[in-house]
Design an enzyme around this catalytic site. Structure first.
Site, short mmCIF file in Angstrom:
data_model
loop_
_atom_site.label_atom_id
_atom_site.label_comp_id
_atom_site.label_asym_id
_atom_site.label_seq_id
_atom_site.Cartn_x
_atom_site.Cartn_y
_atom_site.Cartn_z
CG ASP A 144 -10.42 3.27 7.05
OD1 ASP A 144 -11.62 3.60 7.07
OD2 ASP A 144 -10.02 2.18 6.55
CB ILE A 196 -0.96 -0.02 1.19
CG1 ILE A 196 -1.93 -1.20 1.08
CG2 ILE A 196 -1.73 1.30 1.28
CD1 ILE A 196 -2.74 -1.46 2.33
CG HIS A 208 -10.96 -1.33 8.75
ND1 HIS A 208 -10.53 -2.38 9.53
CD2 HIS A 208 -10.07 -1.26 7.72
CE1 HIS A 208 -9.43 -2.91 9.01
NE2 HIS A 208 -9.14 -2.24 7.90
NE ARG A 253 -4.94 -4.86 10.57
CZ ARG A 253 -5.32 -4.83 9.31
NH1 ARG A 253 -5.51 -3.65 8.71
NH2 ARG A 253 -5.49 -5.94 8.62
CD GLU A 262 -4.43 -1.11 20.26
OE1 GLU A 262 -4.01 -2.27 20.26
OE2 GLU A 262 -3.73 -0.12 20.57
#
Length: 348
Positions: free
Chosen positions: A282, A179, A306, A259, A285
């Site tokens: 996007d 990415i 997400h 993440r 946690e």
């Protein structure tokens, strides 16, 4: 740990294939053209889909016993040693999505099962989302939209947005993943300076990418936008922490489509509350922020659930990639995008 051996039929064949993914996923992933092609390439019943192994649906146990290939996607049940024992003919896993870490276990690698992933196909929409986020951030679109909604009156926008814009700005890319590299490619037409932090990239590779390779601290201190694309591994937890955020210039934007664990959210929220930084997130946690999280309300935050990865029609691109790999398998050819066990330690 044994390395995977890509066992292949010696001549073109129609391997027995079982779909394994979350409930409802097969219907979204496979449009009619993809279903038709799957049935041409393989002996399969697309109505039989494994959602779990401990309570398999009708026909799943028999299909698993015969399967030579598992065609997986998000939500695929974990392939434990016990599951593999019930799949004596299994030779390959073709994953119509990105990371395989959630369901391909050490038992699969030890048995020499060949694995392919559509991570490259899924990288494109994430990179497109990131490109839009970077261009909007430098244009201060989020700020302008919030102020416009508040003021609802004539205003000197040129004065308020003095210094905004994409010309001559610096973008920092954290992680030369699939990415991250796609983002770099998409940024090339723009008058932007691109910095890169990735400990696995040398100067020669950075030169080919057309980026400046710098330490993480220098990247954070020198970037108008910092975009995170590193994998989620123990070494990258809170890679962007309080120190890195404090180094970012006033008015800079953090973009995270990787993440949530890669960013120290408490430190980020403190910076966002002060108004010094903005963020496009996007991922977080936990994956679903608490109902009272300030991320939902802060005017300098764009929070999305997400959705940067493949969705809607983009799912069919991942399916097409997986079907290409299945066709290669049936023809006795190696996968075009194999997943290697030895590369999992520094990949998504």
């Amino acid at each position: 740990m044994h390395r995977p051996v890509q066992s292949r039929p010696s001549c073109p064949s129609r391997p027995s294939v079982l779909l394994a993914m979350a409930p409802g996923m097969a219907e979204r992933l496979l449009g009619q053209p993809q279903r038709d092609r799957l049935e041409r390439l393989a002996r399969t019943d697309p109505r039989v889909v494994a959602h779990r192994w401990d309570a398999p649906g009708p026909g799943v146990a028999a299909a698993l016993a015969e399967a030579e290939v598992l065609f997986t996607c998000w939500g695929a049940p974990v392939l434990t040693a016990e599951v593999l024992a019930a799949a004596p003919r299994l030779r390959a896993v073709v994953h119509a999505a990105g990371s395989v870490k959630h369901h391909v276990t050490d038992a699969c690698w030890a048995r020499g099962i060949a694995v392919s992933s559509a991570a490259g196909a899924n990288a494109l929409p994430v990179a497109e989302y990131t490109l839009a986020a970077i261009l909007f951030a430098n244009k201060r679109v989020l700020h302008a939209a919030h102020r416009y909604r508040t003021l609802r009156a004539p205003h000197d926008w040129l004065r308020e947005l003095d210094g905004a814009g994409n010309h001559g700005r610096t973008v920092g890319i954290v992680g030369a993943s699939r990415i991250g590299r796609r983002v770099v490619e998409l940024l090339r037409p723009f008058a932007l300076r691109v910095l890169l932090y990735d400990p696995y990239v040398d100067e020669e590779d950075a030169g080919r990418l057309g980026v400046e390779r710098v330490p993480l601290t220098e990247l954070c201190a020198g970037s108008d936008v910092v975009s995170v694309h590193a994998p989620e591994v123990p070494a990258t937890r809170h890679l962007i922490g309080g120190r890195e955020l404090a180094l970012m210039p006033d008015g800079a934007t953090l973009v995270n489509t990787s993440r949530g664990s890669l960013v120290d959210e408490a430190a980020l929220v403190a910076e966002l509350r002060s108004g010094r930084l903005s963020a496009v997130l996007d991922v977080t946690e936990p994956a679903l922020p608490a109902a009272d999280s300030p991320l939902y309300e802060l005017p300098n935050v764009l929070l999305t659930p997400h959705v940067a990865g493949s969705l809607g029609t983009e799912l069919h691109r991942m399916a097409d990639h997986a079907l290409d790999e299945l066709e290669r398998y049936a023809q006795g050819l190696p996968f075009a995008d194999p997943v290697r066990w030895e590369g999992l330690g520094h990949s998504a």
